[in-house]
Scaffold this active site. Structure first.
Site, PDB file in Angstrom:
ATOM      1  N   TYR A  79     -27.246 -63.569-102.630  1.00 48.29           N
ATOM      2  CA  TYR A  79     -27.886 -63.789-101.331  1.00 48.29           C
ATOM      3  C   TYR A  79     -28.688 -62.524-100.996  1.00 48.29           C
ATOM      4  O   TYR A  79     -28.158 -61.558-100.472  1.00 48.29           O
ATOM      5  CB  TYR A  79     -26.823 -64.050-100.270  1.00 48.29           C
ATOM      6  CG  TYR A  79     -27.368 -64.623 -98.975  1.00 48.29           C
ATOM      7  CD1 TYR A  79     -28.382 -63.982 -98.267  1.00 48.29           C
ATOM      8  CD2 TYR A  79     -26.851 -65.795 -98.450  1.00 48.29           C
ATOM      9  CE1 TYR A  79     -28.879 -64.488 -97.093  1.00 48.29           C
ATOM     10  CE2 TYR A  79     -27.338 -66.324 -97.269  1.00 48.29           C
ATOM     11  CZ  TYR A  79     -28.351 -65.665 -96.588  1.00 48.29           C
ATOM     12  OH  TYR A  79     -28.837 -66.179 -95.416  1.00 48.29           O
TER      13      TYR A  79
ATOM     14  N   TYR B 158     -38.615 -67.193-102.837  1.00 47.99           N
ATOM     15  CA  TYR B 158     -38.527 -68.655-103.034  1.00 47.99           C
ATOM     16  C   TYR B 158     -38.436 -69.377-101.680  1.00 47.99           C
ATOM     17  O   TYR B 158     -39.347 -70.092-101.273  1.00 47.99           O
ATOM     18  CB  TYR B 158     -37.333 -68.936-103.933  1.00 47.99           C
ATOM     19  CG  TYR B 158     -36.674 -70.274-103.849  1.00 47.99           C
ATOM     20  CD1 TYR B 158     -37.350 -71.457-104.140  1.00 47.99           C
ATOM     21  CD2 TYR B 158     -35.317 -70.359-103.502  1.00 47.99           C
ATOM     22  CE1 TYR B 158     -36.692 -72.684-104.071  1.00 47.99           C
ATOM     23  CE2 TYR B 158     -34.663 -71.572-103.452  1.00 47.99           C
ATOM     24  CZ  TYR B 158     -35.350 -72.724-103.737  1.00 47.99           C
ATOM     25  OH  TYR B 158     -34.707 -73.936-103.666  1.00 47.99           O
TER      26      TYR B 158
END
Length: 388
Positions: A284, A332
């Site tokens: 993350y 992304y």
């Protein structure tokens, strides 16, 4: 009492999908994106809404997330879980779903998330505000970025980490994103670009910070036995662990050590694996410092050595360790909470379906979620059929 190691290989992810990503525009709600991702994941699995008997979700955009989602999709679950640990919630849901399926509490679990943060707010609404009085409040920090900047500054002071080391993380993520047609940012990005971009909270520039996008995603999880007869190759749950130590960053004893050091060690023990067994890593990366901290705390390198570990494109395509192969939250997508996408990309890599960004011979994947201000950490290890 059953030991948690008994969960190894007993359940599998059989369906994954994203909703539309990026900037979906007005008129599309967060719940629309959740439903879209969930429907696509069920299609991927070859299952229908009528097969789902458990719902797992978390949302900052509407109340009672599982109840709301179940009503929207016409699901009448016999098991619900709205565990809320920020962006790490969905990895916790993966662990909880595996336990519930093994205990016979449900058979087919749907884990789903969605956000229209970019279209609804223009990216100006933070999800990191302090909701309780804290030691930080009088200093009016810009949260959550200032909390992560504090960790980055301390890491630099204590271990000699540099802004160039942080920039290596952003550039590696962009190089993976350039191989992913779904990535929001695919343009060229150099170390100098990162170092020269707008400072947001010293030492983090805008290129050290995650995107603000719309998007959703979903996973379908069932027993290993049922998974064998479904459409897609099963990706097996090998082990997972959760840990959280604080809410406000000032309550963390050492801002260079996170609870990932606890969740990672337990997850590896439960899976019977070591960091050297992992073929592909999804972390993350809300900020570049996250990747450095988690590589250290999960055992891929020693504390204080992540700066050197990531240098010279080590995390990029062709590097020593494939990290955030979809482009991560930095390039992304990052729709408020990113954790579910670490699982989706892990599954795609283990199925061998990642296209130009496919990591050769990927058998074991590590997905790691972070919630709050380095507050909650959840680690999940997944494997293909050769690992069980």
């Amino acid at each position: 009492m059953m030991h948690e190691r008994a969960l190894r290989g007993r359940t599998a992810v059989v369906g994954v999908a994203e909703s539309d990503l990026g900037e979906v525009g007005p008129g599309i709600t967060a719940l629309d994106l959740v439903e879209q991702g969930a429907g696509r994941a069920l299609d991927d699995a070859g299952l229908s809404i009528g097969d789902v008997d458990a719902v797992f979700s978390h949302s900052a955009f509407y109340g009672m997330p599982t109840v709301t989602l179940a009503e929207r999709m016409g699901i009448r679950p016999r098991y619900s879980d709205s565990t809320a640990t920020g962006g790490s919630s969905f990895l916790a849901h993966m662990r909880h779903a595996s336990a519930a399926i093994e205990a016979g509490l449900c058979e087919v679990a749907l884990i789903a998330y969605g956000s229209n943060q970019r279209s609804a707010s223009g990216g100006l609404i933070s999800s990191g505000q302090n909701h309780l009085p804290s030691y930080e409040t009088p200093f009016a920090p810009r949260l959550p970025v200032s909390a992560y900047a504090l960790a980055a500054a301390r890491h630099m002071h204590q271990f000699g980490t540099t802004r160039r080391h942080l920039a290596e993380v952003a550039v590696a993520a962009r190089r993976w994103a350039q191989l992913n047609p779904a990535a929001f940012e695919r343009g060229e990005l150099t170390i100098d670009d990162v170092l020269g971009s707008r400072m947001v909270s010293t030492p983090l520039t805008v290129r050290d910070c995650c995107l603000v996008t719309d998007g959703g995603g979903a996973l379908v999880v069932t027993s290993a036995e049922r998974a064998r007869d479904l459409r897609r190759p099963p990706v097996y749950y090998l082990g997972g662990a959760e840990a959280h130590w604080h809410t406000g960053i000032s309550q963390l004893d050492d801002v260079t050590v996170t609870a990932a050091s606890e969740s990672g060690a337990r997850a590896f023990d439960l899976a019977g694996l070591r960091p050297s067994d992992v073929d592909v890593v999804q972390l993350y990366d809300a900020f570049t410092i996250n990747t450095l901290l988690f590589l250290e705390d999960l055992g891929f390198c020693a504390k204080g050595e992540a700066g050197d570990f990531v240098s010279d494109g080590a995390l990029a395509p062709g590097g020593r360790l494939p990290v955030n192969t979809n482009g991560g939250g930095l390039s992304y997508c990052h729709p408020g909470m990113y954790g579910i996408f670490t699982l989706i990309e892990s599954v795609r890599q283990l199925r061998g379906e990642a296209g130009d960004r496919q990591v050769a011979d990927a058998r074991v994947a590590l997905a790691h979620g972070n919630g709050g201000m380095l507050s909650s950490q959840v680690t999940v290890l997944l494997g293909d059929a050769s690992t069980v």
